[in-house]
Design a protein around this motif. Structure first.
Motif, PDB file in Angstrom:
ATOM      1  N   SER A 191       0.712  -1.277  -0.057  1.00  0.00           N
ATOM      2  CA  SER A 191       0.048  -0.116   0.049  1.00  0.00           C
ATOM      3  C   SER A 191       0.720   1.022  -0.040  1.00  0.00           C
ATOM      4  CB  SER A 191      -1.007   0.058   1.157  1.00  0.00           C
ATOM      5  OG  SER A 191      -0.103   0.374   2.478  1.00  0.00           O
ATOM      6  N   PRO A 192       0.133   2.363  -0.065  1.00  0.00           N
ATOM      7  CA  PRO A 192       0.880   3.757  -0.066  1.00  0.00           C
ATOM      8  C   PRO A 192       1.548   3.747   1.283  1.00  0.00           C
ATOM      9  CG  PRO A 192      -0.933   4.030  -1.170  1.00  0.00           C
ATOM     10  CD  PRO A 192      -1.227   2.645  -0.554  1.00  0.00           C
ATOM     11  N   ASN A 193       1.180   3.138   2.252  1.00  0.00           N
ATOM     12  CA  ASN A 193       1.654   3.198   3.508  1.00  0.00           C
ATOM     13  C   ASN A 193       3.067   2.453   3.812  1.00  0.00           C
ATOM     14  OD1 ASN A 193      -0.575   4.719   4.375  1.00  0.00           O
ATOM     15  ND2 ASN A 193      -1.460   2.913   4.853  1.00  0.00           N
ATOM     16  N   SER A 194       3.567   1.754   2.802  1.00  0.00           N
ATOM     17  CA  SER A 194       4.768   1.062   2.938  1.00  0.00           C
ATOM     18  C   SER A 194       5.936   1.802   3.379  1.00  0.00           C
ATOM     19  CB  SER A 194       4.952   0.085   1.744  1.00  0.00           C
ATOM     20  OG  SER A 194       5.546   1.047   0.723  1.00  0.00           O
ATOM     21  N   THR A 195       6.751   1.061   4.083  1.00  0.00           N
ATOM     22  CA  THR A 195       8.033   1.917   4.575  1.00  0.00           C
ATOM     23  C   THR A 195       8.572   2.779   3.437  1.00  0.00           C
ATOM     24  OG1 THR A 195       8.307   0.246   6.067  1.00  0.00           O
ATOM     25  CG2 THR A 195      10.089   1.634   5.972  1.00  0.00           C
ATOM     26  N   LYS A 196       8.882   1.995   2.292  1.00  0.00           N
ATOM     27  CA  LYS A 196       9.692   2.744   1.122  1.00  0.00           C
ATOM     28  C   LYS A 196       9.038   3.748   0.524  1.00  0.00           C
ATOM     29  CE  LYS A 196      10.552  -0.981  -1.334  1.00  0.00           C
ATOM     30  NZ  LYS A 196      10.025  -2.081  -0.496  1.00  0.00           N
ATOM     31  N   ALA A 197       7.637   3.634   0.558  1.00  0.00           N
ATOM     32  CA  ALA A 197       6.691   4.744  -0.138  1.00  0.00           C
ATOM     33  C   ALA A 197       6.589   6.059   0.709  1.00  0.00           C
ATOM     34  CB  ALA A 197       5.204   4.214  -0.469  1.00  0.00           C
ATOM     35  N   VAL A 198       6.433   5.765   2.102  1.00  0.00           N
ATOM     36  CA  VAL A 198       6.561   6.847   2.944  1.00  0.00           C
ATOM     37  C   VAL A 198       7.831   7.525   2.887  1.00  0.00           C
ATOM     38  CG1 VAL A 198       6.295   7.448   5.355  1.00  0.00           C
ATOM     39  CG2 VAL A 198       4.595   5.872   4.357  1.00  0.00           C
ATOM     40  N   MET A 199       9.107   6.688   3.077  1.00  0.00           N
ATOM     41  CA  MET A 199      10.286   7.432   3.014  1.00  0.00           C
ATOM     42  C   MET A 199      10.598   8.313   1.800  1.00  0.00           C
ATOM     43  SD  MET A 199      12.625   4.229   4.921  1.00  0.00           S
ATOM     44  CE  MET A 199      13.968   4.878   4.408  1.00  0.00           C
ATOM     45  N   THR A 200      10.031   7.598   0.611  1.00  0.00           N
ATOM     46  CA  THR A 200      10.539   8.258  -0.593  1.00  0.00           C
ATOM     47  C   THR A 200       9.628   9.459  -0.854  1.00  0.00           C
ATOM     48  OG1 THR A 200      10.762   6.063  -1.651  1.00  0.00           O
ATOM     49  CG2 THR A 200      10.754   7.697  -3.168  1.00  0.00           C
ATOM     50  N   GLY A 201       8.360   9.181  -0.204  1.00  0.00           N
ATOM     51  CA  GLY A 201       7.540  10.569  -0.343  1.00  0.00           C
ATOM     52  C   GLY A 201       8.229  11.733   0.182  1.00  0.00           C
ATOM     53  N   GLU A 202       8.342  11.488   1.589  1.00  0.00           N
ATOM     54  CA  GLU A 202       9.095  12.594   2.636  1.00  0.00           C
ATOM     55  C   GLU A 202      10.391  13.168   1.796  1.00  0.00           C
ATOM     56  OE1 GLU A 202       9.632  10.480   6.143  1.00  0.00           O
ATOM     57  OE2 GLU A 202       7.584  10.817   6.868  1.00  0.00           O
ATOM     58  N   ALA A 203      11.266  12.198   1.262  1.00  0.00           N
ATOM     59  CA  ALA A 203      12.443  12.782   0.711  1.00  0.00           C
ATOM     60  C   ALA A 203      11.929  13.541  -0.617  1.00  0.00           C
ATOM     61  CB  ALA A 203      13.506  11.675   0.231  1.00  0.00           C
ATOM     62  N   VAL A 204      11.250  13.198  -1.347  1.00  0.00           N
ATOM     63  CA  VAL A 204      10.827  14.058  -2.683  1.00  0.00           C
ATOM     64  C   VAL A 204      10.106  15.104  -2.287  1.00  0.00           C
ATOM     65  CG1 VAL A 204       9.133  13.853  -4.807  1.00  0.00           C
ATOM     66  CG2 VAL A 204      10.543  11.900  -4.074  1.00  0.00           C
ATOM     67  N   ARG A 205       9.173  15.149  -1.273  1.00  0.00           N
ATOM     68  CA  ARG A 205       8.391  16.530  -0.947  1.00  0.00           C
ATOM     69  C   ARG A 205       9.351  17.571  -0.501  1.00  0.00           C
ATOM     70  NH1 ARG A 205       4.851  13.052   1.588  1.00  0.00           N
ATOM     71  NH2 ARG A 205       3.004  12.688   0.374  1.00  0.00           N
ATOM     72  N   ALA A 206      10.644  17.074   0.177  1.00  0.00           N
ATOM     73  CA  ALA A 206      11.831  18.122   0.696  1.00  0.00           C
ATOM     74  C   ALA A 206      12.411  18.515  -0.362  1.00  0.00           C
ATOM     75  CB  ALA A 206      12.457  17.224   1.611  1.00  0.00           C
ATOM     76  N   LEU A 207      12.386  17.932  -1.877  1.00  0.00           N
ATOM     77  CA  LEU A 207      13.292  18.472  -2.735  1.00  0.00           C
ATOM     78  C   LEU A 207      12.458  19.833  -3.495  1.00  0.00           C
ATOM     79  CD1 LEU A 207      13.874  15.193  -4.859  1.00  0.00           C
ATOM     80  CD2 LEU A 207      15.375  16.442  -3.676  1.00  0.00           C
ATOM     81  N   SER A 208      11.244  20.161  -3.152  1.00  0.00           N
ATOM     82  CA  SER A 208      10.642  20.966  -3.737  1.00  0.00           C
ATOM     83  C   SER A 208      10.959  22.416  -3.377  1.00  0.00           C
ATOM     84  CB  SER A 208       8.952  21.028  -3.296  1.00  0.00           C
ATOM     85  OG  SER A 208       8.336  20.143  -4.279  1.00  0.00           O
ATOM     86  N   THR A 209      11.407  23.216  -4.353  1.00  0.00           N
ATOM     87  CA  THR A 209      11.982  24.519  -4.031  1.00  0.00           C
ATOM     88  C   THR A 209      11.001  25.394  -4.754  1.00  0.00           C
ATOM     89  OG1 THR A 209      13.309  24.648  -5.961  1.00  0.00           O
ATOM     90  CG2 THR A 209      14.123  23.818  -3.873  1.00  0.00           C
TER      91      THR A 209
END
Length: 195
Positions: free
Chosen positions: A15-33
């Motif tokens: 699901s979207p709650n998987s560890t890899k999905a959550v970790m990737t989502g946080e890292a990608v959101r942090a890239l936004s400028t």
């Protein structure tokens, strides 16, 4: 302002709650400028592969993003191949099920999701839907990044290495199907997305 749509596709029974999905989502959101915006799309995939891809394709086609990157784990990695070829975009495959129809044929029947006891029916016709989405071989290997674990207890890492011949590859000694040490390798994923 440039916008990148980042699509993350989870694995079978995940699901979207998987560890890899959550970790990737946080890292990608942090890239936004202010100059470089990242849109994150990580849907709950459906039991039907065809319906799953129809849903994701609709979302991609409605997006105004300038750039598209697909990341997928396991069955999501299989879907990544299909979408990266369809849109000629970058794809990151994490322990992908490169021959998903063959891998999932023994699992036809009622299954439960990993993070809920929610039952779902994985029907025999879904195997044909997977066959219809099979990429025979990738074009432009430089658009792909494979992370494969030698310790994957479900899929054959050697098959992945062959399938992504010519692509950027990170082969992990040990680890497992879920890539338990994913946090260590996430910076390499982010670097591939950004460049």
């Amino acid at each position: 302002m440039k916008t990148t749509l980042l699509v993350y596709l989870h694995g079978f029974r995940s699901s979207p709650n998987s560890t890899k999905a959550v970790m990737t989502g946080e890292a990608v959101r942090a890239l936004s400028t202010t100059d470089n915006k990242y849109e994150w799309y990580c849907p709950q995939l459906l039991a039907s592969p065809r319906e799953s891809m129809d849903m994701v394709v609709r979302h991609i086609d409605q997006s105004q993003a300038d750039r598209l990157v697909i990341i997928g784990s396991s069955l999501g990695g299989f879907y990544t191949n299909y979408l990266a070829e369809k849109y000629q975009c970058k794809g990151v495959a994490l322990n992908p099920a490169v021959y998903a129809a063959r891998e999932l044929e023994p699992h036809v029947g009622v299954m439960t999701a990993y993070d809920s006891e929610e039952p779902f029916d994985f029907k025999a016709e879904y195997i044909d839907e997977l066959r219809a989405l099979q990429v025979k071989c990738i074009t432009n290997p430089e658009r792909y990044f494979l992370i494969a674990a030698k310790g994957d207890e479900l899929l054959d890492w050697k098959e992945m290495v062959t399938f992504y011949s010519g692509a950027k590859q990170l082969i992990l000694e040990g680890s497992d199907h879920g890539i338990a040490d994913y946090a260590d390798h996430l910076p390499a994923v982010i670097e591939f997305i950004e460049h």
